[in-house]
Design an enzyme around this catalytic site. Structure first.
Site, mmCIF file in Angstrom:
data_model
loop_
_atom_site.group_PDB
_atom_site.id
_atom_site.type_symbol
_atom_site.label_atom_id
_atom_site.label_comp_id
_atom_site.label_asym_id
_atom_site.label_seq_id
_atom_site.Cartn_x
_atom_site.Cartn_y
_atom_site.Cartn_z
ATOM 1 N N THR A 4 14.000 9.190 -9.031
ATOM 2 C CA THR A 4 15.070 9.796 -8.400
ATOM 3 C C THR A 4 16.182 9.768 -9.127
ATOM 4 O O THR A 4 16.258 8.899 -10.392
ATOM 5 C CB THR A 4 15.163 9.115 -6.964
ATOM 6 O OG1 THR A 4 16.415 9.446 -6.738
ATOM 7 C CG2 THR A 4 15.272 7.450 -7.276
ATOM 8 N N ASP A 5 16.996 10.802 -9.043
ATOM 9 C CA ASP A 5 18.312 10.970 -9.856
ATOM 10 C C ASP A 5 19.165 9.679 -9.444
ATOM 11 O O ASP A 5 20.281 9.567 -10.189
ATOM 12 C CB ASP A 5 19.137 12.453 -9.643
ATOM 13 C CG ASP A 5 19.411 12.656 -8.229
ATOM 14 O OD1 ASP A 5 18.931 11.848 -7.357
ATOM 15 O OD2 ASP A 5 19.966 13.510 -7.980
ATOM 16 N N GLU A 6 18.920 8.917 -8.264
ATOM 17 C CA GLU A 6 19.981 8.031 -7.731
ATOM 18 C C GLU A 6 20.086 6.968 -8.777
ATOM 19 O O GLU A 6 20.650 5.907 -8.574
ATOM 20 C CB GLU A 6 19.394 7.690 -6.494
ATOM 21 C CG GLU A 6 19.331 8.852 -5.341
ATOM 22 C CD GLU A 6 19.419 8.521 -4.077
ATOM 23 O OE1 GLU A 6 19.685 7.468 -3.421
ATOM 24 O OE2 GLU A 6 18.830 9.420 -3.168
ATOM 25 N N TYR A 42 17.773 0.743 -2.851
ATOM 26 C CA TYR A 42 16.713 1.412 -2.896
ATOM 27 C C TYR A 42 16.830 2.093 -4.517
ATOM 28 O O TYR A 42 15.701 2.121 -5.239
ATOM 29 C CB TYR A 42 17.026 2.510 -2.191
ATOM 30 C CG TYR A 42 16.255 3.718 -2.384
ATOM 31 C CD1 TYR A 42 14.825 4.007 -2.380
ATOM 32 C CD2 TYR A 42 16.940 5.243 -2.777
ATOM 33 C CE1 TYR A 42 14.143 5.073 -2.876
ATOM 34 C CE2 TYR A 42 16.193 6.215 -3.232
ATOM 35 C CZ TYR A 42 14.700 6.290 -3.426
ATOM 36 O OH TYR A 42 13.896 7.333 -3.844
ATOM 37 N N LYS A 67 14.062 1.578 -7.623
ATOM 38 C CA LYS A 67 13.467 2.792 -8.232
ATOM 39 C C LYS A 67 13.778 2.425 -9.698
ATOM 40 O O LYS A 67 12.761 2.717 -10.664
ATOM 41 C CB LYS A 67 13.963 3.880 -7.803
ATOM 42 C CG LYS A 67 13.295 4.226 -6.382
ATOM 43 C CD LYS A 67 11.812 4.704 -6.135
ATOM 44 C CE LYS A 67 11.261 5.792 -7.143
ATOM 45 N NZ LYS A 67 9.824 5.955 -6.566
#
Ligand code: NAD
Ligand code: TYD
Length: 354
Positions: free
Chosen positions: A132-134, A158, A162
């Site tokens: 994810t870009d998060e 989260y 990741k």
């Protein structure tokens, strides 16, 4: 690619990817390993379950013995790893589950791939990790978009889990020359998304005349990609991507949450003109913000465009219309989830004291 292991194939993006790959490659044997947690739904693959090229195994990616056995029995040459705990709000309530599945589970898969491919070195192999870009943290309004060299700076349990899994995957390339690729994608939307995430939750609540709980001021910005575009991007990376590389994937848009919500409510006003809840925007309620809420994400997609020729086909407008229509036409799919006790317990815990 002859025998592919897809983890998390009963979830939102995984099930869309299985539909995509079975349509695009008839010679491929697909094994789907999914624990069917609250987010997994075998109904997402109802029309594929009798396909002779498809094989479903209900099981946990953290189960080392099972994962090893799957590699050997199916002679897996390609992995696309989706399985994860994925909801930021749940990671705030229960971070350890995220560490276990997202970090340890990824480690178990990497070890099984390393062992099997070392013993069977002939042929092409690939371990593609979905991220994810998060992991890059939060942007200020005028900051440039994230790209493949942006330093990691995750802010939620989260995104931290990741980020850890991305680092682990990367380390297997550098240490063991495991042929990996990674993609960091922005927020997805489309069919089969579990209705705890913004877009499906708000469509479902608005149809039922329930409040639309906007966190904080609703001016947070995400970049949204239609799930089928994401699936195509992954397929391009598997087919043409360079081993050891990371690719950013995104939709090339920057709406605020409020803009997305107003687009959804006006689509519902138009598609459901007889609805007693019209105008649906009257259901919007501002509630207490998410702790540590990231303000803005954006992904620069010029690398995957330049090197692999991928670009998103769906605009936010056309993708949202398709999505709203899908949720209206698949009311039973949503109703079955809305009846789920665990989901109702989560909704109660997450929203009752906001
Ligand atoms: P999802 O929550 O809809 O589905 C996750 C799936 O993984 C479910 O089917 C679940 O049963 C399965 N799963 C969970 N734990 C498991 C375990 N221990 N063993 C086996 N299966 C397990 O998730 P999603 O939205 O489809 O996301 C898929 C992947 O894409 C994740 O890795 C996520 O981080 C990443 N991603 C998601 C988005 C997004 O907007 N949804 C954006 C970028 C990246
Ligand atoms: P979400 O779909 O949970 O994805 P992520 O947190 O991974 O970006 O949320 C998208 C945006 O919508 C995020 O800024 C949080 C916000 N949001 C709300 O305002 N209300 C809600 O009930 C939910 C679920 C999300």
């Amino acid at each position: 690619m002859k025998s592919i292991l897809i983890t998390g194939g009963c979830g939102f993006i995984g099930s869309n990817f299985i539909h995509y790959i079975i349509d695009h490659n008839q010679d491929l044997r697909v094994t789907n390993l999914d624990a069917v947690t609250y987010a997994g739904n075998e109904a997402n693959l109802e029309n594929i379950k009798t396909n002779p090229n498809y094989h479903f195994i209900k099981g946990d990616i953290c189960d080392q013995e099972l994962v090893r056995k799957i590699f050997v029995e199916n002679d897996i040459d390609t992995v696309v790893h989706f399985a994860a705990e994925t909801h930021v709000d749940r990671s705030i309530l229960n971070p350890l589950e995220f560490l276990h599945t997202n970090v340890y589970g990824t480690g178990v898969l990497l070890e099984a791939a390393r062992e099997h491919w070392q013993k069977n070195p002939t042929g092409e192999h690939r371990f593609h990790h979905i991220s994810t870009d998060e992991v890059f943290g939060s942007l200020m309004p005028n900051d440039s978009a994230f790209n493949e060299s942006t330093p990691y700076s995750p802010n939620s349990p989260y995104s931290a889990s990741k980020a850890a899994s991305d680092h682990l995957v990367r380390s297997y390339f550098h240490t063991y020359q495991l042929p990996i690729t990674i993609s960091n994608c922005t927020n997805n939307y489309g069919p089969y998304q579990f209705p705890e995430k913004l877009i499906p939750l708000f469509i479902s609540n608005a149809i039922h005349g329930l409040p639309l709980p906007v966190y904080g001021d609703g001016k947070q910005i995400r970049d949204w990609v239609y799930v089928e575009d994401h699936c195509e991007g992954i397929y391009q990376i598997l087919s043409k991507g360079k081993v050891g590389e990371t690719y950013g994937i995104g939709g090339n848009n920057q709406p605020t949450n409020l803009e997305i919500i107003l687009e959804i409510t006006s689509l519902l006003d138009e598609i459901l003109p007889q609805s007693p809840h019209k105008p649906h925007a009257q259901l919007i309620q501002y509630v207490k913000d998410r702790p540590g809420h990231d303000r803005r994400y954006a992904m620069n997609i010029s690398k995957i465009n330049r090197e692999l020729g991928w670009t998103p086909k769906e605009s936010l407008n056309s993708g949202l219309r398709k999505t709203v229509e899908w949720y209206i036409h698949n009311a039973n799919w949503v109703e079955n989830i809305n009846k789920n006790k665990e989901f109702n317990h989560f909704l109660q815990t997450n929203y009752s004291n906001r």
